[in-house]
Design a protein around this motif. Structure first.
Motif, mmCIF file in Angstrom:
data_model
loop_
_atom_site.group_PDB
_atom_site.id
_atom_site.type_symbol
_atom_site.label_atom_id
_atom_site.label_comp_id
_atom_site.label_asym_id
_atom_site.label_seq_id
_atom_site.Cartn_x
_atom_site.Cartn_y
_atom_site.Cartn_z
ATOM 1 N N LEU A 154 23.792 21.842 79.214
ATOM 2 C CA LEU A 154 22.624 20.968 79.137
ATOM 3 C C LEU A 154 21.526 21.566 78.254
ATOM 4 O O LEU A 154 21.149 22.724 78.434
ATOM 5 N N ASP A 155 21.017 20.775 77.316
ATOM 6 C CA ASP A 155 19.913 21.180 76.425
ATOM 7 C C ASP A 155 20.269 22.358 75.523
ATOM 8 O O ASP A 155 19.380 23.011 74.970
ATOM 9 N N GLU A 156 21.571 22.641 75.362
ATOM 10 C CA GLU A 156 21.973 23.793 74.556
ATOM 11 C C GLU A 156 22.767 23.394 73.315
ATOM 12 O O GLU A 156 23.210 24.257 72.564
ATOM 13 N N GLY A 157 22.970 22.110 73.084
ATOM 14 C CA GLY A 157 23.786 21.665 71.966
ATOM 15 C C GLY A 157 23.116 21.900 70.620
ATOM 16 O O GLY A 157 21.920 22.181 70.552
ATOM 17 N N PRO A 158 23.883 21.755 69.530
ATOM 18 C CA PRO A 158 23.351 21.992 68.185
ATOM 19 C C PRO A 158 22.181 21.048 67.875
ATOM 20 O O PRO A 158 22.284 19.836 68.039
ATOM 21 N N ILE A 159 21.087 21.608 67.396
ATOM 22 C CA ILE A 159 19.861 20.852 67.120
ATOM 23 C C ILE A 159 19.954 20.177 65.760
ATOM 24 O O ILE A 159 20.285 20.821 64.761
ATOM 25 N N ILE A 160 19.661 18.886 65.718
ATOM 26 C CA ILE A 160 19.684 18.133 64.458
ATOM 27 C C ILE A 160 18.286 18.006 63.872
ATOM 28 O O ILE A 160 18.075 18.145 62.673
ATOM 29 N N GLU A 161 17.302 17.715 64.723
ATOM 30 C CA GLU A 161 15.951 17.489 64.206
ATOM 31 C C GLU A 161 14.937 17.793 65.304
ATOM 32 O O GLU A 161 15.210 17.603 66.491
ATOM 33 N N GLN A 162 13.748 18.269 64.875
ATOM 34 C CA GLN A 162 12.655 18.546 65.802
ATOM 35 C C GLN A 162 11.334 18.237 65.125
ATOM 36 O O GLN A 162 11.223 18.289 63.912
ATOM 37 N N ASP A 163 10.356 17.937 65.926
ATOM 38 C CA ASP A 163 8.995 17.812 65.398
ATOM 39 C C ASP A 163 8.003 18.020 66.538
ATOM 40 O O ASP A 163 8.400 18.054 67.707
ATOM 41 N N VAL A 164 6.749 18.171 66.193
ATOM 42 C CA VAL A 164 5.712 18.463 67.194
ATOM 43 C C VAL A 164 4.458 17.640 66.933
ATOM 44 O O VAL A 164 4.275 17.095 65.851
ATOM 45 N N ALA A 165 3.598 17.570 67.953
ATOM 46 C CA ALA A 165 2.278 16.943 67.821
ATOM 47 C C ALA A 165 1.273 17.815 68.550
ATOM 48 O O ALA A 165 1.600 18.461 69.551
ATOM 49 N N ARG A 166 0.054 17.819 68.059
ATOM 50 C CA ARG A 166 -0.999 18.655 68.635
ATOM 51 C C ARG A 166 -1.564 17.985 69.891
ATOM 52 O O ARG A 166 -1.764 16.770 69.918
ATOM 53 N N ILE A 167 -1.780 18.751 70.927
ATOM 54 C CA ILE A 167 -2.447 18.244 72.125
ATOM 55 C C ILE A 167 -3.637 19.149 72.442
ATOM 56 O O ILE A 167 -3.793 20.212 71.837
ATOM 57 N N HIS B 95 22.810 11.631 60.948
ATOM 58 C CA HIS B 95 24.212 11.647 61.361
ATOM 59 C C HIS B 95 24.985 10.485 60.723
ATOM 60 O O HIS B 95 26.113 10.669 60.240
ATOM 61 N N CYS B 96 24.399 9.301 60.745
ATOM 62 C CA CYS B 96 25.119 8.106 60.266
ATOM 63 C C CYS B 96 25.173 8.033 58.751
ATOM 64 O O CYS B 96 25.968 7.286 58.189
ATOM 65 N N ASP B 97 24.319 8.795 58.071
ATOM 66 C CA ASP B 97 24.427 8.955 56.618
ATOM 67 C C ASP B 97 25.402 10.082 56.266
ATOM 68 O O ASP B 97 25.469 10.476 55.099
ATOM 69 N N ASP B 98 26.101 10.620 57.256
ATOM 70 C CA ASP B 98 27.025 11.738 57.022
ATOM 71 C C ASP B 98 26.315 12.899 56.354
ATOM 72 O O ASP B 98 26.791 13.462 55.374
ATOM 73 N N ARG B 99 25.146 13.259 56.893
ATOM 74 C CA ARG B 99 24.415 14.381 56.317
ATOM 75 C C ARG B 99 24.385 15.617 57.219
ATOM 76 O O ARG B 99 23.727 16.592 56.907
ATOM 77 N N VAL B 100 25.103 15.560 58.347
ATOM 78 C CA VAL B 100 25.050 16.675 59.291
ATOM 79 C C VAL B 100 26.413 17.366 59.400
ATOM 80 O O VAL B 100 27.426 16.702 59.638
ATOM 81 N N LEU B 101 26.430 18.668 59.220
ATOM 82 C CA LEU B 101 27.635 19.474 59.393
ATOM 83 C C LEU B 101 27.374 20.516 60.468
ATOM 84 O O LEU B 101 26.260 21.022 60.578
ATOM 85 N N LEU B 102 28.393 20.825 61.243
ATOM 86 C CA LEU B 102 28.236 21.836 62.284
ATOM 87 C C LEU B 102 28.595 23.217 61.761
ATOM 88 O O LEU B 102 29.587 23.381 61.049
ATOM 89 N N ASP B 103 27.782 24.211 62.139
ATOM 90 C CA ASP B 103 28.077 25.615 61.849
ATOM 91 C C ASP B 103 27.934 26.340 63.182
ATOM 92 O O ASP B 103 26.836 26.730 63.570
ATOM 93 N N ASP B 104 29.029 26.477 63.901
ATOM 94 C CA ASP B 104 29.001 26.951 65.287
ATOM 95 C C ASP B 104 28.037 26.073 66.098
ATOM 96 O O ASP B 104 28.191 24.870 66.119
ATOM 97 N N ASN B 105 27.036 26.707 66.706
ATOM 98 C CA ASN B 105 26.131 25.906 67.532
ATOM 99 C C ASN B 105 24.860 25.505 66.779
ATOM 100 O O ASN B 105 23.847 25.149 67.371
ATOM 101 N N THR B 106 24.893 25.571 65.436
ATOM 102 C CA THR B 106 23.746 25.096 64.651
ATOM 103 C C THR B 106 24.223 24.016 63.686
ATOM 104 O O THR B 106 25.425 23.787 63.540
ATOM 105 N N THR B 107 23.249 23.377 63.027
ATOM 106 C CA THR B 107 23.618 22.313 62.087
ATOM 107 C C THR B 107 23.113 22.634 60.688
ATOM 108 O O THR B 107 22.098 23.292 60.511
ATOM 109 N N ILE B 108 23.860 22.139 59.728
ATOM 110 C CA ILE B 108 23.425 22.052 58.338
ATOM 111 C C ILE B 108 23.051 20.583 58.153
ATOM 112 O O ILE B 108 23.911 19.718 58.318
ATOM 113 N N VAL B 109 21.822 20.277 57.826
ATOM 114 C CA VAL B 109 21.428 18.886 57.572
ATOM 115 C C VAL B 109 21.067 18.757 56.104
ATOM 116 O O VAL B 109 20.051 19.274 55.655
ATOM 117 N N PHE B 110 21.934 18.091 55.346
ATOM 118 C CA PHE B 110 21.703 17.971 53.901
ATOM 119 C C PHE B 110 20.773 16.799 53.617
ATOM 120 O O PHE B 110 20.704 15.855 54.384
#
Lengths: 311, 311, 311, 311
Positions: B255-268, B296-311
């Motif tokens: 749980l919550d440990e899978g390969p990360i595709i995208e992240q972002d933040v907002a100031r609080i 993902h649906c543009d076929d821009r994500v590749l897996l490298d072990d537990n991380t991603t390459i996002v082209f």
């Protein structure tokens, strides 16, 4: 002007340990970079990769962009590994021109990653962009040799001295501008690959830009095209914008109109005076300029008319 | 559960005009996408480009990454133009496997850009991620067909109805979880290429993940690895962080440990209650999830072990 | 135009459960808001707080700004708690005017937080800003009652119907503009506290702005003052900027020149077409407009000539 | 250790021109700052403002926060203008304690804006945070006097010398830690108001933190609570996050668990090595630390258990 040090040959002005520190970064030895642009059409990529493969080069990175596969423009950057690159480079350039570039009407540039670009920094009185570039260079963060600082004021000479870079004080007045530019040109001749205007508050003439024969990058303290011209932070305060920015661009004869390489912004509020906005903006200016210089010196910037492709 | 519509064949559930609207975007007709990964070594790029060139394909975009040219891993994404791609695709895949992939021990995937990925959305009660994906799809912004919504609650059925997508209400309790997952699997079988958990508050079992045979993307409402588990906004308020974030990742059994595709933040700020932080966070969640689904649906994500390459 | 619903009294057009859902948020009951601006000088804060204290009001939040303690302008926002506020408000306003505001030459505004601002949304064909505001309102995120949608096109009527808000289709042509604005004014008269232009592609006349007697907020799809006027994303692509933005501002007769309430930006690259840039920009537009509407309706915006103080 | 200069009285270690340059900034003369926290309840703001008004003080800025008007906590920061503030301050503090603070069970702090906080910087080998603080201080950007640099390594002595600040090299080993801390405490005794750990790679003991009697601010090179402990950039690369960050926090005995003052992040990609991520992160670290030091020294930070209110 520091005649003595400015007349030293290029190889003497950077301490050897610094240069090698940079060159070790990212294992750049024997890595070549090829930048290309031409009319798009079939077979370009295949020809380029076949050319490199036939010479034993291994492609490490590749970026590519086409504005339109039918009749658009094609842009590519390739990083390749090839043993003994530096000595093979002249021959490789000639052969690539004959066998590939000519056939596709291609403009190209081929360079060795381990040879840093030689840079002159122009500055007036604000120190933030100048010091940031000098710090980053000293830390081995920038793929450059900073070989000369040129200023129309004497103020920053002591700061620059700590970095062992010659500081040429060349005053500029309306009356002496042509003469001052002549002195600048003589100082830089055959010694630099890039001029960086790190908050240099004089407009370079078209004559200078043509004769210096290397690109110049400027940092403008606004998010262009907003607030072109003088006093952008005063303009921003007056207009009541909620963000201020900075723009690094190639210098052209049209002031603040050259191709943009990098931009960024920071949030401001009604609480901040023009002076405080300028301080916040300075943090953006120095980072945007450093990123633009790094991108250019990594051979990651291609021109597409008045815009840039930054790979 | 809407049995009637959920048993419709795939081609019936998306209005033709929507699909063609998307397909027109960016002139995707006859564009193929090739994703590859293998041990790095000489000749890979040359072989791939020669293969495509020999079949009359024109390379439109290419991205490439090598973790280390000596013994590292090589990743590449190529977009190419080839007339009659859809009908030639099965043959092309077979030939590429035989002539190129086999030689380099390469994992690859080849697809036609004009064929959208079929997607099922799983949701509980929060509507923001669900509606945002449905809106973007209806506008032709996402390269997908949303063919099914699955929820463990009936609350959002009316909202989904406006988009002409079948809504299957499958309650899940501790006692009925295995049975509910069985129903979900039957509903999705051969109908989807991707499962998206758009704030679905149930943990999918390892058994489900294996049997569904397509990837699943989840949106977690924190900047992972910070605040994994339940109540991330409460945790964020308690810890007094100055930014909150969201993370889209592939679902794995951990749980919550899978390969990360995208992240972002907002100031609080200290002014905001947990409820207000959650509202601010929701704006980030929906954008981060939409970007991950698009990548993902543009076929821009590749897996490298537990991380991603996002082209 | 939907005559039937548009002639309903204000209290009928919002479902009671929604309104109370919003009103429960943040415990707004019996909370008053006081906005003030005047020439700065000694004793202002002490007088205001003494006035509130004498009536049993407890100050919950206070924000304050002075452009210069000597001869500058003073701006303040106070949130206070006072039992039975709604019924006491008319008397409180009168007394504050007599006892405090008059003495300091102060402009002020006093309101009850639990009474939402009544809002009309104007829209043309793009749905992203419209849907985002309707949806945030339905979730109880915005301190507003959306009482009317006005459009010069019929396209979005069905989407709006799902939110139970009347949709008035009032076509506008060069020839019928004055007449159309007359119909708009009649439709809104005494029913709204704010007009929001959620991508409304018509310029409101100075006559309309004077006669509507409530503020209007517009979303412009660029980082003003860059790319004012038509086609900002086309302009941005042509100039080669690295960020695009959106600006929410009060509408004045000078197109794109009104006081700016909120702005934000997103990064773009050479890879993106004008259409893709517009999609990326749309994500910024909807968020910037929602923040501006929320700030205005929370009584957090004060005017300082052509700029804003946003507390 | 530079015994000679470290034993100089405080007033001697900062060049007079620098101090006055800073003090001129923002017309801080005769401006007082009052920070308060207590149980919320009626009459607090009125009492405080009446106290100041009665002494002829004019309130210039005010920020206020209440966690809950019924039984919550109340926090306030007031900036006021009062002639002859510095000489009146001791009396004012005493009277405020007797007349206001005692009555409301209030913790408070009252200071003169024109008196900069005296700061000691602790550093190991990385120069980016150290140089950035020194340089901002020299430019008059930070409301501080940097009176001492302490390092467990000699490497940065020459850089610090250029800023005319004494550099104490106090090596720390496991065996000598207690003794080294004793030397640090003697060096700082009665000379500093704040300790800043500008990438100091040693853990301060609980004993040191108690005896130094002033707050300490640390910069951690991750977005806490993600990647606490050693090697955060290596951890970030391994986990495959898409953003890296930095956190400035007050130092407590619980490593990386103290109240957070400021955080920010930067985007990274799969292309970047750990070393390149660290470079990108360094840009965030120095800005986040500078903002936190500025906020603290502007008396804008209040503690609420283990979190902060930053006005």
């Amino acid at each position: 002007m520091n005649e003595a040090s400015s007349s030293l040959p290029h190889s003497a002005v950077v301490a050897p340990d610094r240069r090698s520190q940079w060159a070790r970064d990212g294992a750049l030895h024997d890595h070549g970079r090829l930048l290309m642009s031409c009319q798009d059409g079939p077979g370009i990529v295949a020809s380029v990769t076949a050319f490199l493969h036939a010479r034993g080069a291994n492609i490490v990175h590749a970026d590519q962009n086409s504005t339109d596969p039918e009749g658009g423009k094609f842009f590519q950057r390739i990083v390749f590994h090839l043993p003994n690159l530096v000595e093979r480079l002249p021959g490789l350039r000639r052969e690539f021109g004959e066998e590939v570039a000519g056939r596709f009407g291609m403009a190209f540039q081929m360079s060795a990653a381990e040879v840093p670009k030689r840079v002159a920094l122009f500055v007036s009185k604000f120190d933030h962009c100048l010091l940031d570039l000098l710090w980053r260079w000293r830390r081995g963060e920038l793929p450059v040799d900073i070989v000369q600082v040129v200023s129309n004021h004497p103020d920053l000479e002591k700061d620059v001295a700590g970095f062992d870079v010659p500081y040429a004080h060349i005053p500029v007045t309306r009356a002496t501008k042509a003469e001052a530019e002549q002195r600048q040109l003589e100082l830089l001749e055959n010694r630099v690959d890039l001029v960086v205007l790190a908050r240099y508050m004089q407009v370079l003439s078209g004559d200078f830009l043509r004769r210096v024969e290397v690109p110049a990058i400027n940092i403008h303290h606004s998010f262009l095209p907003a607030f072109a011209g003088a006093g952008p932070y005063e303009q921003a305060k007056k207009r009541g914008v909620k963000l201020v920015g900075a723009t690094a661009h190639y210098v052209t004869e049209d002031l603040d109109e050259g191709p943009i390489i990098e931009q960024d912004v920071a949030r401001i509020s009604h609480r901040q005076s023009v002076r405080e906005i300028a301080r916040r903006g300075a943090d953006i200016e120095r980072v945007v300029l450093a990123r633009a210089v790094e991108a250019h010196c990594d051979d990651r910037v291609l021109l597409d008319d008045n815009t840039t492709i930054v790979f």
